[in-house]
Scaffold this motif. Structure first.
Motif, PDB file in Angstrom:
ATOM      1  N   VAL A 124       7.960   0.293  -2.678  1.00  0.00           N
ATOM      2  CA  VAL A 124       7.641  -0.931  -3.430  1.00  0.00           C
ATOM      3  C   VAL A 124       8.109  -0.748  -4.868  1.00  0.00           C
ATOM      4  CG1 VAL A 124       5.823  -2.441  -4.262  1.00  0.00           C
ATOM      5  CG2 VAL A 124       5.715  -1.530  -1.938  1.00  0.00           C
ATOM      6  N   HIS A 125       9.034  -1.569  -5.268  1.00  0.00           N
ATOM      7  CA  HIS A 125       9.550  -1.519  -6.644  1.00  0.00           C
ATOM      8  C   HIS A 125       8.683  -2.354  -7.585  1.00  0.00           C
ATOM      9  CE1 HIS A 125      12.382  -1.122  -9.891  1.00  0.00           C
ATOM     10  NE2 HIS A 125      12.525  -2.434  -9.990  1.00  0.00           N
ATOM     11  N   ALA A 126       8.200  -3.496  -7.129  1.00  0.00           N
ATOM     12  CA  ALA A 126       7.337  -4.363  -7.928  1.00  0.00           C
ATOM     13  C   ALA A 126       6.687  -5.369  -6.999  1.00  0.00           C
ATOM     14  CB  ALA A 126       8.126  -5.074  -9.032  1.00  0.00           C
ATOM     15  N   VAL A 127       5.619  -5.995  -7.493  1.00  0.00           N
ATOM     16  CA  VAL A 127       4.920  -7.048  -6.760  1.00  0.00           C
ATOM     17  C   VAL A 127       5.276  -8.372  -7.413  1.00  0.00           C
ATOM     18  CG1 VAL A 127       2.702  -7.983  -6.027  1.00  0.00           C
ATOM     19  CG2 VAL A 127       3.056  -5.505  -6.105  1.00  0.00           C
ATOM     20  N   LYS A 128       5.975  -9.212  -6.669  1.00  0.00           N
ATOM     21  CA  LYS A 128       6.422 -10.492  -7.205  1.00  0.00           C
ATOM     22  C   LYS A 128       5.338 -11.552  -7.110  1.00  0.00           C
ATOM     23  CE  LYS A 128      10.103 -13.948  -6.627  1.00  0.00           C
ATOM     24  NZ  LYS A 128      11.329 -14.297  -5.849  1.00  0.00           N
ATOM     25  N   LYS A 129       4.559 -11.527  -6.050  1.00  0.00           N
ATOM     26  CA  LYS A 129       3.546 -12.560  -5.828  1.00  0.00           C
ATOM     27  C   LYS A 129       2.380 -11.941  -5.085  1.00  0.00           C
ATOM     28  CE  LYS A 129       2.960 -17.135  -3.690  1.00  0.00           C
ATOM     29  NZ  LYS A 129       3.644 -18.187  -2.878  1.00  0.00           N
ATOM     30  N   LEU A 130       1.170 -12.254  -5.527  1.00  0.00           N
ATOM     31  CA  LEU A 130      -0.033 -11.745  -4.876  1.00  0.00           C
ATOM     32  C   LEU A 130      -1.141 -12.770  -5.037  1.00  0.00           C
ATOM     33  CD1 LEU A 130      -1.632  -9.544  -3.417  1.00  0.00           C
ATOM     34  CD2 LEU A 130      -2.112  -8.509  -5.647  1.00  0.00           C
ATOM     35  N   ILE A 131      -1.510 -13.396  -3.942  1.00  0.00           N
ATOM     36  CA  ILE A 131      -2.581 -14.391  -3.933  1.00  0.00           C
ATOM     37  C   ILE A 131      -3.549 -14.012  -2.818  1.00  0.00           C
ATOM     38  CG2 ILE A 131      -3.195 -16.815  -3.636  1.00  0.00           C
ATOM     39  CD1 ILE A 131      -0.405 -17.567  -4.572  1.00  0.00           C
ATOM     40  N   ALA A 144      -4.350 -13.334   2.417  1.00  0.00           N
ATOM     41  CA  ALA A 144      -3.479 -12.935   1.318  1.00  0.00           C
ATOM     42  C   ALA A 144      -2.047 -13.350   1.597  1.00  0.00           C
ATOM     43  CB  ALA A 144      -3.542 -11.425   1.096  1.00  0.00           C
ATOM     44  N   GLU A 145      -1.362 -13.630   0.524  1.00  0.00           N
ATOM     45  CA  GLU A 145       0.080 -13.873   0.553  1.00  0.00           C
ATOM     46  C   GLU A 145       0.700 -12.996  -0.524  1.00  0.00           C
ATOM     47  OE1 GLU A 145       3.377 -17.477   0.020  1.00  0.00           O
ATOM     48  OE2 GLU A 145       1.228 -17.895  -0.112  1.00  0.00           O
ATOM     49  N   VAL A 146       1.570 -12.092  -0.100  1.00  0.00           N
ATOM     50  CA  VAL A 146       2.136 -11.120  -1.028  1.00  0.00           C
ATOM     51  C   VAL A 146       3.635 -11.026  -0.810  1.00  0.00           C
ATOM     52  CG1 VAL A 146       1.606  -9.229   0.568  1.00  0.00           C
ATOM     53  CG2 VAL A 146       2.051  -8.726  -1.820  1.00  0.00           C
ATOM     54  N   VAL A 147       4.358 -10.949  -1.908  1.00  0.00           N
ATOM     55  CA  VAL A 147       5.810 -10.752  -1.892  1.00  0.00           C
ATOM     56  C   VAL A 147       6.100  -9.529  -2.752  1.00  0.00           C
ATOM     57  CG1 VAL A 147       8.069 -11.718  -2.434  1.00  0.00           C
ATOM     58  CG2 VAL A 147       6.245 -13.219  -1.592  1.00  0.00           C
ATOM     59  N   VAL A 148       6.696  -8.503  -2.145  1.00  0.00           N
ATOM     60  CA  VAL A 148       7.015  -7.282  -2.865  1.00  0.00           C
ATOM     61  C   VAL A 148       8.535  -7.162  -3.001  1.00  0.00           C
ATOM     62  CG1 VAL A 148       4.936  -6.098  -2.107  1.00  0.00           C
ATOM     63  CG2 VAL A 148       7.007  -5.904  -0.748  1.00  0.00           C
ATOM     64  N   LEU A 186       7.406  -0.821   5.607  1.00  0.00           N
ATOM     65  CA  LEU A 186       6.890  -1.210   4.300  1.00  0.00           C
ATOM     66  C   LEU A 186       5.866  -2.337   4.429  1.00  0.00           C
ATOM     67  CD1 LEU A 186       7.058  -0.668   1.300  1.00  0.00           C
ATOM     68  CD2 LEU A 186       8.974  -2.264   1.161  1.00  0.00           C
ATOM     69  N   ARG A 187       6.141  -3.291   5.318  1.00  0.00           N
ATOM     70  CA  ARG A 187       5.168  -4.371   5.553  1.00  0.00           C
ATOM     71  C   ARG A 187       3.861  -3.817   6.105  1.00  0.00           C
ATOM     72  NH1 ARG A 187       9.045  -8.863   8.527  1.00  0.00           N
ATOM     73  NH2 ARG A 187      10.117  -9.606   6.638  1.00  0.00           N
ATOM     74  N   ALA A 188       3.971  -2.862   7.014  1.00  0.00           N
ATOM     75  CA  ALA A 188       2.760  -2.281   7.600  1.00  0.00           C
ATOM     76  C   ALA A 188       1.925  -1.579   6.539  1.00  0.00           C
ATOM     77  CB  ALA A 188       3.142  -1.308   8.722  1.00  0.00           C
ATOM     78  N   GLU A 189       2.571  -0.869   5.621  1.00  0.00           N
ATOM     79  CA  GLU A 189       1.821  -0.196   4.563  1.00  0.00           C
ATOM     80  C   GLU A 189       1.179  -1.199   3.613  1.00  0.00           C
ATOM     81  OE1 GLU A 189       1.106   3.008   4.170  1.00  0.00           O
ATOM     82  OE2 GLU A 189       2.029   3.325   6.126  1.00  0.00           O
ATOM     83  N   VAL A 190       1.876  -2.288   3.335  1.00  0.00           N
ATOM     84  CA  VAL A 190       1.292  -3.324   2.472  1.00  0.00           C
ATOM     85  C   VAL A 190       0.080  -3.949   3.148  1.00  0.00           C
ATOM     86  CG1 VAL A 190       1.704  -5.578   1.424  1.00  0.00           C
ATOM     87  CG2 VAL A 190       3.444  -3.797   1.245  1.00  0.00           C
ATOM     88  N   ARG A 191       0.178  -4.228   4.439  1.00  0.00           N
ATOM     89  CA  ARG A 191      -0.965  -4.813   5.159  1.00  0.00           C
ATOM     90  C   ARG A 191      -2.132  -3.829   5.202  1.00  0.00           C
ATOM     91  NH1 ARG A 191       3.245  -6.567   8.869  1.00  0.00           N
ATOM     92  NH2 ARG A 191       3.623  -8.818   8.611  1.00  0.00           N
ATOM     93  N   ARG A 192      -1.841  -2.544   5.316  1.00  0.00           N
ATOM     94  CA  ARG A 192      -2.916  -1.565   5.336  1.00  0.00           C
ATOM     95  C   ARG A 192      -3.623  -1.516   3.988  1.00  0.00           C
ATOM     96  NH1 ARG A 192      -3.903   3.883   4.639  1.00  0.00           N
ATOM     97  NH2 ARG A 192      -1.854   4.298   3.753  1.00  0.00           N
ATOM     98  N   ALA A 202      -2.761 -11.614   6.563  1.00  0.00           N
ATOM     99  CA  ALA A 202      -1.834 -11.360   5.459  1.00  0.00           C
ATOM    100  C   ALA A 202      -0.441 -11.839   5.832  1.00  0.00           C
ATOM    101  CB  ALA A 202      -1.804  -9.872   5.110  1.00  0.00           C
ATOM    102  N   TRP A 203       0.212 -12.466   4.875  1.00  0.00           N
ATOM    103  CA  TRP A 203       1.602 -12.866   4.992  1.00  0.00           C
ATOM    104  C   TRP A 203       2.380 -12.022   3.987  1.00  0.00           C
ATOM    105  CZ3 TRP A 203       4.384 -15.849   8.255  1.00  0.00           C
ATOM    106  CH2 TRP A 203       5.685 -16.197   7.876  1.00  0.00           C
ATOM    107  N   ALA A 204       3.015 -10.975   4.489  1.00  0.00           N
ATOM    108  CA  ALA A 204       3.720 -10.020   3.632  1.00  0.00           C
ATOM    109  C   ALA A 204       5.220 -10.217   3.771  1.00  0.00           C
ATOM    110  CB  ALA A 204       3.335  -8.581   3.996  1.00  0.00           C
ATOM    111  N   THR A 205       5.884 -10.337   2.653  1.00  0.00           N
ATOM    112  CA  THR A 205       7.331 -10.525   2.604  1.00  0.00           C
ATOM    113  C   THR A 205       7.942  -9.447   1.722  1.00  0.00           C
ATOM    114  OG1 THR A 205       7.046 -12.911   2.847  1.00  0.00           O
ATOM    115  CG2 THR A 205       9.196 -12.135   2.105  1.00  0.00           C
TER     116      THR A 205
END
Length: 209
Positions: A124-131, A144-148, A186-192, A202-205
């Motif tokens: 993960v370089h940065a988190v663009k969106k996190l709601i 959650a809705e997250v864009v990394v 990477l999506r799996a780690e974000v969801r965890r 979670a909607w991870a992009t």
């Protein structure tokens, strides 16, 4: 021939920070308790007012001077007191219910901790969106809705660290397969990480820069 050696064990999970929410009273249960206590208190006060009126004056006015007896004010005073007490006790329930029904977001400090936990994930370089929105009263179910943001170098490095790399892949097809594995890992780690904060949907992009 000797049996093949067992596969290497998977790497240990990342020590991500999780939510430290304190246990609180369920607002729905608190509403039931307030309702029951309000009924009991109202009944008790009505009995007390009835005894006072019967003892100190059954008539609303005196016989000669026309002044209203003080017992005539007991019933409206008790009504106003009970209404104000129940309104104050239900203020928290109303505010929390409105927060859930309107899909309010989580507190700022908890959102910052979740943001930091996601940024600690390799790749993960940065988190663009996190709601993150609450779906219930105690925060145990959230959406959650997250864009990394990531780079291909970060993703491949993370995939190798997590055992998802494919060193034997070659050609365009192998590269695409490796990229897909890295993205899914990477999506799996974000969801965890989100699950540690009560997120159940979670909607991870992942966007590759």
């Amino acid at each position: 021939p000797p049996p093949p050696p067992p596969p290497p064990p998977p790497p240990p999970p990342l020590a991500l920070e999780t939510s430290n929410k304190k246990a609180s009273i369920n607002p729905a249960l608190w509403a039931v308790v307030v309702h029951a206590l309000g009924d009991a208190g109202a009944s008790l006060l009505v009995c007390i007012v009835g005894m006072l009126v019967r003892t100190y004056g059954a008539d609303d006015t005196d016989d000669h001077d026309g002044h209203v007896s003080w017992t005539a004010y007991l019933d409206p005073a008790v009504t106003v007191f009970l209404s104000a007490a129940m309104a104050l006790s239900m203020h928290g329930v109303i505010m929390r219910s409105a927060h859930v029904l309107l899909e309010g977001t989580i507190a700022t400090d908890e959102n910052d901790r979740l943001h930091s936990a996601i940024c600690q994930i390799p790749g993960v370089h940065a988190v663009k969106k996190l709601i993150v929105t609450d779906l219930d009263f105690d925060g145990s179910a959230r959406r959650a809705e997250v864009v990394v943001l990531s780079t291909r170098t970060h993703m491949l490095s993370a995939a190798n660290n997590l055992g998802g790399g494919n060193s034997g892949a070659s050609g365009r097809g192998g590269t695409a397969s490796t990229d897909q594995q890295a993205t899914e890992g990477l999506r799996a780690e974000v969801r965890r990480a989100l699950a540690g904060f009560g997120v159940r949907s979670a909607w991870a992009t992942v966007e590759v820069e």
